[in-house]
Design a protein around this motif. Structure first.
Motif, PDB file in Angstrom:
ATOM      1  N   PHE A  22      -5.202  -3.114  29.605  1.00 48.73           N
ATOM      2  CA  PHE A  22      -4.255  -2.488  28.681  1.00 48.73           C
ATOM      3  C   PHE A  22      -2.841  -3.057  28.834  1.00 48.73           C
ATOM      4  O   PHE A  22      -2.061  -3.053  27.894  1.00 48.73           O
ATOM      5  N   SER A  39       0.358   0.951  25.263  1.00 50.74           N
ATOM      6  CA  SER A  39      -0.758   1.911  25.266  1.00 50.74           C
ATOM      7  C   SER A  39      -0.316   3.122  26.081  1.00 50.74           C
ATOM      8  O   SER A  39       0.701   3.072  26.769  1.00 50.74           O
ATOM      9  N   ASP A  43      -4.923   6.812  24.716  1.00 55.82           N
ATOM     10  CA  ASP A  43      -5.834   5.791  24.199  1.00 55.82           C
ATOM     11  C   ASP A  43      -7.114   5.762  25.051  1.00 55.82           C
ATOM     12  O   ASP A  43      -8.226   5.749  24.532  1.00 55.82           O
ATOM     13  N   ASP A  72      -3.375   3.550  15.391  1.00 55.96           N
ATOM     14  CA  ASP A  72      -3.658   2.854  16.651  1.00 55.96           C
ATOM     15  C   ASP A  72      -2.469   1.921  16.892  1.00 55.96           C
ATOM     16  O   ASP A  72      -2.427   0.815  16.387  1.00 55.96           O
ATOM     17  N   ALA A  76      -4.581  -0.500  21.218  1.00 58.65           N
ATOM     18  CA  ALA A  76      -5.158   0.023  22.459  1.00 58.65           C
ATOM     19  C   ALA A  76      -6.448   0.815  22.215  1.00 58.65           C
ATOM     20  O   ALA A  76      -7.166   1.127  23.157  1.00 58.65           O
ATOM     21  N   GLN A 139      -4.838   8.402  17.021  1.00 59.47           N
ATOM     22  CA  GLN A 139      -3.696   8.785  17.856  1.00 59.47           C
ATOM     23  C   GLN A 139      -2.904   9.758  16.990  1.00 59.47           C
ATOM     24  O   GLN A 139      -2.459   9.389  15.895  1.00 59.47           O
TER      25      GLN A 139
END
Ligand SMILES: C[S@@+](CC[C@H](N)C(=O)[O-])C[C@H]1O[C@@H](n2cnc3c(N)ncnc32)[C@H](O)[C@@H]1O
Length: 412
Positions: A22, A39, A43, A72, A76, A139
């Protein structure tokens, strides 16, 4: 279909997140800073929860799976899935849809660095993107209205047995998110918190009435701005929805007083960061001597769409050209004489001056010598020094308790 009781257990790290780096995700072309990462723990929790509920990592090469990630930020969600699918030769289609162009660009750049194809959707319409999806990872956006737009499209177009997971930092999640999900899904359940994040799952799409009419765009009753009646439109992610931003109100009242009725204007005026299009529609209505076009531009899909709709509502659609662009990247150097800007000072939930500085730099590039950047900002941000340095000599035109309006002359 999905056993949401599994959400009663702690979610441990799964294969998809374990094997993904990440820290390799960059935010560029969005401003980068030490306190801003590509990120967050949400996530990873979303991906691990999706794996537990729909057994992603037990897929075999024959299973066709359409997975969509919404909001997003920098890839991530989508890129770990893509990497896992590639390493394990899985037949997954992963698509990203994001309101912000700069974030879509960041995702494509990150995919490129990781040697993966860009997952950014080619389609413009959200419903086309979510059509047939069986897993949708979201998200949680900042506004409930943006979430509603995503969930509504999911309810209209995703697969009947879709699993929707909405994740966020605990401090920003409210029960209203469950309420929105509950309007469109029969089963809604929150999982356990992990690293200050939580995921809410929804399954069992409720059938929508055949004559269902989308809640978007929202259109407002006429509002009055400097004696001009103005109708405004907003989509889910449009900044300010259908409200007139208080800073913009002060800005336009100041411009009206300063320019007066007889002011001369260039053939085009840039409305940078156009939001719901208040400035773009107000200008042709307020200044009869301005006969040119407003070049409205914003990195937000929903801002551009709202600006177009607002212009239609005010009968000035032929005077407003709205373009989705990151900080006027498609505008030639030294091409414009007048830019109007109410800069954002938030990136997501974080106050970040870098985004305003990026727009000042872009203005300095796009303005002709002696061209003008007119700007309104929250007085406590004190941008005058930055404007002087980046654009050129800056004069304070007006100030009230909260806002300051400045004019910066592009230094030759
Ligand atoms: C404070 S709002 C102002 C909106 C509108 N002009 C108004 O007055 O209501 C700032 C706008 O800048 C847009 N924005 C943020 N980053 C941008 C970028 N890199 N390029 C273009 N627009 C951007 C946001 O999407 C938002 O609509």
């Amino acid at each position: 279909m999905y056993n949401l009781d599994l959400l009663g257990q702690d979610v441990s790290q799964g294969e998809i997140t374990r094997d993904f780096d990440f820290s390799a995700l960059s935010r560029w072309p969005e401003p980068e800073a030490d306190n801003l990462q590509g990120s967050d723990a949400t996530d990873e929790l979303l991906l691990d929860t999706a794996d537990i509920l729909s057994a992603l990592t037990r897929s075999n090469g024959q299973d066709e799976l359409r997975i969509v990630t919404l909001n997003d930020g920098f890839g991530a969600l989508s890129l770990p899935l893509q990497q896992f699918a590639r390493v394990n030769s899985l037949n997954w289609t992963i698509t990203v849809w994001n309101d912000s162009l700069s974030r879509e660009q960041a995702i494509s750049n990150n995919a490129n660095h990781l040697g993966l194809p860009s997952p950014v959707a080619a389609q413009l319409k959200l419903q086309e993107v979510v059509s047939g999806a069986v897993v949708i990872l979201i998200q949680a956006p900042r506004s409930l209205s943006e979430l509603r737009q995503l969930i509504e499209a999911t309810a209209l177009a995703a697969s009947a047995d879709v699993l929707v997971l909405v994740g966020g930092r605990q401090k920003y999640l409210t029960l209203s998110i469950n309420d929105v999900l509950g309007e469109y899904f029969n089963e809604v359940r929150a999982g356990r918190a992990r690293s200050k994040s939580r995921v809410i799952a929804a399954t069992g799409k409720r059938p929508l009435p055949e004559n269902y009419v989308s809640a978007f765009p929202v259109r407002s009753e006429p509002k009055t701005l400097a004696a001009i009646p103005l109708k405004l439109a907003g989509y889910g992610a449009t900044f300010g929805g259908t409200n007139i931003d208080p800073g913009t109100r002060f800005f336009l009242e100041t411009l009206k007083l300063t320019f007066g009725d007889s002011a001369e204007f260039p053939d085009s005026i840039v409305d940078l960061g156009c939001g719901n299009g208040t400035i773009s529609s107000f200008f042709p209505l307020q200044f009869p001597k301005f006969s040119g076009r407003m070049l409205a531009t914003d990195s937000s899909r929903d801002a551009v769409a709202a600006t177009q709709e607002t212009a239609i509502l005010n009968n000035v659609a032929d005077r407003v050209v709205a373009v989705r662009d990151d900080a006027m990247s498609t505008f030639p150097d030294k091409s414009e004489e007048l830019i109007l800007l109410n800069p954002p000072f938030h990136v997501g939930n974080t106050v970040d001056p870098n985004i305003a500085l990026k727009l000042f730099k872009a203005s300095a590039r796009v303005l002709k010598n002696n061209g003008e950047l007119w700007c309104v900002w929250n007085s406590h941000l004190n941008y005058k020094h930055d404007l002087n340095r980046i654009v050129g000599p800056t004069t304070e035109i007006a100030r009230n308790r909260k806002f300051t309006v400045t004019r910066s002359l592009k230094r030759a």
